[in-house]
Design an enzyme around this catalytic site. Structure first.
Site, PDB file in Angstrom:
ATOM      1  N   CYS A  72     -21.743  27.825 -15.521  1.00  0.00           N
ATOM      2  CA  CYS A  72     -21.320  28.374 -16.817  1.00  0.00           C
ATOM      3  C   CYS A  72     -21.656  29.849 -17.032  1.00  0.00           C
ATOM      4  O   CYS A  72     -20.764  30.665 -17.279  1.00  0.00           O
ATOM      5  CB  CYS A  72     -21.947  27.557 -17.945  1.00  0.00           C
ATOM      6  SG  CYS A  72     -21.314  25.870 -18.064  1.00  0.00           S
ATOM      7  N   HIS A 126     -22.445  31.611 -22.384  1.00  0.00           N
ATOM      8  CA  HIS A 126     -23.339  30.458 -22.210  1.00  0.00           C
ATOM      9  C   HIS A 126     -24.547  30.591 -23.128  1.00  0.00           C
ATOM     10  O   HIS A 126     -24.964  29.617 -23.765  1.00  0.00           O
ATOM     11  CB  HIS A 126     -23.795  30.340 -20.755  1.00  0.00           C
ATOM     12  CG  HIS A 126     -24.783  29.245 -20.535  1.00  0.00           C
ATOM     13  ND1 HIS A 126     -24.429  27.912 -20.510  1.00  0.00           N
ATOM     14  CD2 HIS A 126     -26.137  29.270 -20.347  1.00  0.00           C
ATOM     15  CE1 HIS A 126     -25.504  27.170 -20.312  1.00  0.00           C
ATOM     16  NE2 HIS A 126     -26.552  27.961 -20.202  1.00  0.00           N
TER      17      HIS A 126
END
Length: 478
Positions: A72, A126
């Site tokens: 991510c 993220h």
């Protein structure tokens, strides 16, 4: 009199054309988490994704789009900076962009400087508050949550016991409305924000987290599927693969009810696949609600809409789960771009087989909005929206580290995937992988590197890889 009328009509037309010309291009990006190409528009007959399929029918679908890293944080940083992970120098889950690069140009920073309202809703970076000063409108992403009473009590019990990990089960199907889970609430924020900004120029990112773990979605989306119809993938690992090419998928093992060692049995595998699909359909419904609002506000005609994922995912293939590899399943992503469709006439979906990358988003948005192009690693995909068959890249590149000592560098030409596992400091090649995907199968079956029959292909792919990752004496961490 007649001439005056004609001139009046012409003046009106010219005025309306001038107003239209002055309208700025808006941007709406759906940034999805952990979504592989498991959608109806990509040929999956089982998944229910009508809203994303409709969006694809109104734009260009890319069949060979790739993430720059199967995790991510670095992937999203790459998307939002238009720079590759090796340019940014962040490869892990724990380092926010602004902790390292205070002034690096990003999509929200650039567009805010050019007079746009920049909007972040849900999971975009993220690290939720990373680069927060670049957003004019910011809605914090929510943590994972459960809705069923039994799971809430279970988590409360863990907390009272002082457990270090208090996560609940890896999936849940509570009988709650869409807003009972966080993507439904993020969607309501997006709808309200669109209404507030309908007269402004905006670049909006909506970060929907499903189908990321936990696979928690309202029961009605689980009811769209029959668990018994899901096929358990082969648990065979690729023959002769690099020792550390796969992981122990500890991300999934951190959830309650998941064994800490070994593969999962067929029943649990089907439960998780069921949850993954239900989560896709739940996310798809949120996309539909936001697109309906965009149309109702008459914003569709001057809004570029992008649907993309940060990376792919494994749902039991190789007996493994999650992402964190250089395999095709983890780096190939869905990508749909729909430009200024007003809904006035039927439109056929364009399909492009060009090799494109997530790092191309930033330059695509810049060109679409007629702004000056900054220095970026990616390149604009607008030419492919005009002609999806135009000659494009020879390869798409990704990487993944194994600790700080080994870096896996990989390239695909759309048919073959070639990977070198190198010493991160010296670039010495430790191991090589070559997988054949020319039949369209995303599963890596056998490492063919070193095989005499494939020497020519391996040489070609090695040359292609080293155009991006030369074996000069440099460190990935400098």
């Amino acid at each position: 009199m007649k001439n005056n009328t004609i001139w009046s009509v012409l003046l009106l037309i010219m005025t309306l054309h001038s107003i239209k010309a002055q309208e700025k291009q808006n941007v709406l990006v759906f940034l999805i988490d952990d979504l592989r190409t498991e959608l109806g528009c990509y040929g999956n007959d089982m998944v229910k994704s009508p809203n994303i399929d409709k969006l694809a029918s109104e734009g260009t679908l890319f069949t060979r789009a790739y993430s720059q890293q199967g995790i991510c944080a670095p992937s999203r940083i790459s998307i939002l900076t238009g720079l590759r992970p090796e340019t940014v120098g962040i490869y892990d889950l724990f380092t926010p962009l602004r902790s390292v690069h205070k002034e690096m140009l990003t999509v929200p920073k650039y567009f805010k400087e050019h007079g746009y309202k920049t909007v972040s809703i849900g999971k975009v970076y993220h690290h939720g508050r990373d680069d927060i000063e670049s957003w004019t409108n910011f809605t914090q992403k929510e943590p994972n949550s459960w809705a069923s009473q039994s799971n809430l009590e279970l988590i409360e019990k863990f907390q009272k016991e002082g457990r270090e990990n208090t996560r609940g089960p890896a999936f849940e199907n509570a009988d709650v409305p869409d807003e009972g889970y966080k993507d439904g609430r993020a969607t309501q924020h997006a709808i309200q924000t669109l209404k507030e900004l309908k007269n402004d120029d905006f670049v909006m990112f909506v970060g929907l987290t499903k189908p990321h773990l936990p696979f928690n979605a309202p029961k009605k989306y689980w009811d769209l599927y029959d668990k018994d119809l899901f096929v358990v993938p082969s648990r065979n690992e690729p023959i002769n693969m690099y020792t550390n090419a796969l992981t122990n998928w500890n991300e999934l093992r951190a959830y309650y009810g998941i064994p800490q060692e070994g593969t999962l049995d067929d029943n649990l595998t089907r439960d998780l696949i069921h949850g993954y699909y239900a989560s896709i359909s739940y996310m798809d419904a949120q996309v539909g609600k936001i697109m309906t609002t965009l149309n109702d506000l008459d914003l569709r005609k001057n809004t570029l809409v992008v649907f993309m994922s940060d990376h792919g995912y494994k749902i039991g293939e190789y007996g493994a789960w999650c992402k964190h590899t250089n395999f095709e399943l983890d780096v190939r992503v869905p990508l749909i771009i729909s430009n200024n469709y007003d809904g006035s006439a039927p439109q056929e979906m364009q399909v492009s087989k060009a090799l494109v990358e997530n790092v191309d988003l930033f330059p695509t948005l810049v060109e679409a909005c007629n702004l000056k192009m900054p220095y970026l690693d990616g390149k604009s995909l607008l030419p492919l929206l005009k002609n999806p068959d135009v000659t494009w890249n020879d390869g798409a590149y990704s990487l993944y580290p194994r600790g700080e000592k080994i870096m896996g560098c990989t390239v695909t030409d759309g048919l073959w995937r070639y990977t070198e596992w190198r010493d991160s400091q010296t670039q010495q090649v430790k191991s090589v992988e070559l997988y054949n995907h020319s039949d369209g199968n995303p599963i890596a079956v056998e490492n063919l590197a070193g095989k005499t029959a494939h020497k020519r292909v391996e040489t070609k792919m090695k040359t292609l890889l080293r155009e991006r990752f030369p074996r000069t004496d440099y460190s990935f961490y400098k």
